[in-house]
Design a protein around this motif. Sequence first.
Motif, PDB file in Angstrom:
ATOM      1  N   LEU A 189      23.915 -50.000   2.064  1.00 21.10           N
ATOM      2  CA  LEU A 189      24.368 -51.596   2.015  1.00 21.10           C
ATOM      3  C   LEU A 189      25.645 -51.764   1.286  1.00 21.10           C
ATOM      4  O   LEU A 189      26.582 -52.699   1.797  1.00 21.10           O
ATOM      5  CB  LEU A 189      23.403 -52.216   1.072  1.00 21.10           C
ATOM      6  CG  LEU A 189      21.941 -52.740   1.786  1.00 21.10           C
ATOM      7  CD1 LEU A 189      21.005 -53.195   0.733  1.00 21.10           C
ATOM      8  CD2 LEU A 189      21.999 -53.435   2.979  1.00 21.10           C
ATOM      9  N   LEU A 190      26.038 -50.931   0.356  1.00 16.86           N
ATOM     10  CA  LEU A 190      27.304 -51.176  -0.234  1.00 16.86           C
ATOM     11  C   LEU A 190      28.474 -50.718   0.774  1.00 16.86           C
ATOM     12  O   LEU A 190      29.644 -51.198   0.636  1.00 16.86           O
ATOM     13  CB  LEU A 190      27.460 -50.495  -1.641  1.00 16.86           C
ATOM     14  CG  LEU A 190      26.678 -50.853  -2.701  1.00 16.86           C
ATOM     15  CD1 LEU A 190      26.817 -49.835  -3.969  1.00 16.86           C
ATOM     16  CD2 LEU A 190      27.121 -52.046  -3.164  1.00 16.86           C
ATOM     17  N   ARG A 191      28.133 -49.507   1.487  1.00 13.78           N
ATOM     18  CA  ARG A 191      29.134 -49.037   2.409  1.00 13.78           C
ATOM     19  C   ARG A 191      29.516 -49.880   3.555  1.00 13.78           C
ATOM     20  O   ARG A 191      30.458 -50.210   4.218  1.00 13.78           O
ATOM     21  CB  ARG A 191      28.606 -47.788   2.967  1.00 13.78           C
ATOM     22  CG  ARG A 191      28.725 -46.550   2.054  1.00 13.78           C
ATOM     23  CD  ARG A 191      28.398 -45.341   2.833  1.00 13.78           C
ATOM     24  NE  ARG A 191      28.400 -44.170   1.717  1.00 13.78           N
ATOM     25  CZ  ARG A 191      28.278 -42.883   1.947  1.00 13.78           C
ATOM     26  NH1 ARG A 191      27.590 -42.635   3.209  1.00 13.78           N
ATOM     27  NH2 ARG A 191      28.211 -41.839   1.064  1.00 13.78           N
ATOM     28  N   ARG A 192      28.293 -50.762   4.025  1.00 13.56           N
ATOM     29  CA  ARG A 192      28.447 -51.675   5.100  1.00 13.56           C
ATOM     30  C   ARG A 192      29.108 -52.960   4.478  1.00 13.56           C
ATOM     31  O   ARG A 192      30.106 -53.507   5.262  1.00 13.56           O
ATOM     32  CB  ARG A 192      26.981 -52.282   5.492  1.00 13.56           C
ATOM     33  CG  ARG A 192      26.416 -51.265   6.572  1.00 13.56           C
ATOM     34  CD  ARG A 192      25.105 -51.674   6.905  1.00 13.56           C
ATOM     35  NE  ARG A 192      24.391 -50.639   7.645  1.00 13.56           N
ATOM     36  CZ  ARG A 192      23.207 -50.836   8.376  1.00 13.56           C
ATOM     37  NH1 ARG A 192      22.686 -52.044   8.029  1.00 13.56           N
ATOM     38  NH2 ARG A 192      22.597 -49.922   8.740  1.00 13.56           N
ATOM     39  N   ARG A 193      28.980 -53.384   3.468  1.00 18.24           N
ATOM     40  CA  ARG A 193      29.824 -54.551   3.097  1.00 18.24           C
ATOM     41  C   ARG A 193      31.252 -54.262   2.662  1.00 18.24           C
ATOM     42  O   ARG A 193      32.197 -54.825   3.179  1.00 18.24           O
ATOM     43  CB  ARG A 193      29.290 -54.916   1.579  1.00 18.24           C
ATOM     44  CG  ARG A 193      27.898 -55.582   1.446  1.00 18.24           C
ATOM     45  CD  ARG A 193      27.537 -55.955   0.308  1.00 18.24           C
ATOM     46  NE  ARG A 193      26.220 -56.601   0.303  1.00 18.24           N
ATOM     47  CZ  ARG A 193      25.597 -57.177  -0.705  1.00 18.24           C
ATOM     48  NH1 ARG A 193      25.998 -56.819  -1.873  1.00 18.24           N
ATOM     49  NH2 ARG A 193      24.477 -57.525  -0.717  1.00 18.24           N
ATOM     50  N   ALA A 194      31.477 -53.003   2.287  1.00 14.27           N
ATOM     51  CA  ALA A 194      32.773 -52.252   1.995  1.00 14.27           C
ATOM     52  C   ALA A 194      33.667 -52.391   3.507  1.00 14.27           C
ATOM     53  O   ALA A 194      34.787 -52.483   3.657  1.00 14.27           O
ATOM     54  CB  ALA A 194      33.032 -51.191   1.553  1.00 14.27           C
ATOM     55  N   ARG A 196      32.911 -54.059   6.099  1.00  9.13           N
ATOM     56  CA  ARG A 196      33.167 -55.344   6.568  1.00  9.13           C
ATOM     57  C   ARG A 196      34.444 -55.880   5.854  1.00  9.13           C
ATOM     58  O   ARG A 196      35.376 -56.730   6.427  1.00  9.13           O
ATOM     59  CB  ARG A 196      32.103 -56.412   6.309  1.00  9.13           C
ATOM     60  CG  ARG A 196      30.908 -55.912   7.090  1.00  9.13           C
ATOM     61  CD  ARG A 196      29.730 -57.031   6.830  1.00  9.13           C
ATOM     62  NE  ARG A 196      28.726 -56.775   7.612  1.00  9.13           N
ATOM     63  CZ  ARG A 196      27.391 -57.392   7.567  1.00  9.13           C
ATOM     64  NH1 ARG A 196      27.218 -58.359   6.423  1.00  9.13           N
ATOM     65  NH2 ARG A 196      26.428 -56.975   8.158  1.00  9.13           N
ATOM     66  N   ARG A 197      34.803 -55.609   4.718  1.00  9.73           N
ATOM     67  CA  ARG A 197      36.015 -55.997   4.153  1.00  9.73           C
ATOM     68  C   ARG A 197      37.184 -55.599   4.585  1.00  9.73           C
ATOM     69  O   ARG A 197      38.196 -56.190   4.563  1.00  9.73           O
ATOM     70  CB  ARG A 197      35.951 -55.885   2.597  1.00  9.73           C
ATOM     71  CG  ARG A 197      34.715 -56.660   1.829  1.00  9.73           C
ATOM     72  CD  ARG A 197      34.625 -56.531   0.347  1.00  9.73           C
ATOM     73  NE  ARG A 197      33.634 -57.156  -0.320  1.00  9.73           N
ATOM     74  CZ  ARG A 197      33.346 -57.161  -1.585  1.00  9.73           C
ATOM     75  NH1 ARG A 197      34.076 -56.432  -2.443  1.00  9.73           N
ATOM     76  NH2 ARG A 197      32.349 -57.788  -1.919  1.00  9.73           N
TER      77      ARG A 197
END
Length: 197
Positions: A189-194, A196-197
């Motif tokens: 989840l953290l990688r996907r959010r990163a 997207r930024r």
Amino acid sequence: MARTWAVVLGVVAAFALLPAAPAAAHNSLTGSDPRDGARLTAAPERIELRFLATPKEATTEVTVTGPDNVAATGGAPTFSGKRVIVPFRPGAAGLYIVTYRLASDDGHPIKGEVRFTLTTGTPAEAPSASATPTETAPTATPTAVPTSAAPSPASPTPAAAEADDDGGTGWLWAAGAVVVLAALGGGLLLRRRAARR
């Protein structure tokens, strides 16, 4: 002549009486109960010997023996006139021998025996009946052997404890796997959010 015949008859009579005196002094057995050679199905309580002349108690001996030369006299003999009575103590079935010895008035010893057969045994069979309980007693002891096997039910309890220990370690492995999966999921989840930024 008459005197001569009287002397002759007197001498003949004297010689005729002389042998009778020693014969009367000589004793002998005239009968017995049981009789000699008898076969009995029931043991008598006593044995009776009958003599021609009265036996003297001091010089009369009577013994009774049974099979295997076992004494069967039940007590001291009693004297009654020309009879001697001996108490009888029966034993095993078989041949019994009554032996007597006594002295006559002329000093001549008289001895002999009376034999009879007892066809039924008495006390000899009692020990075999009492021996059976002693033989059954040892058989009772093996019944106590299962008590030594009693510890075997205790053996499953360690097995149950081992099963519980295995179950506890299994839960630990499962909990560890959940933590690892949660960490991997959080990292994704953290990688996907990163991204997207």
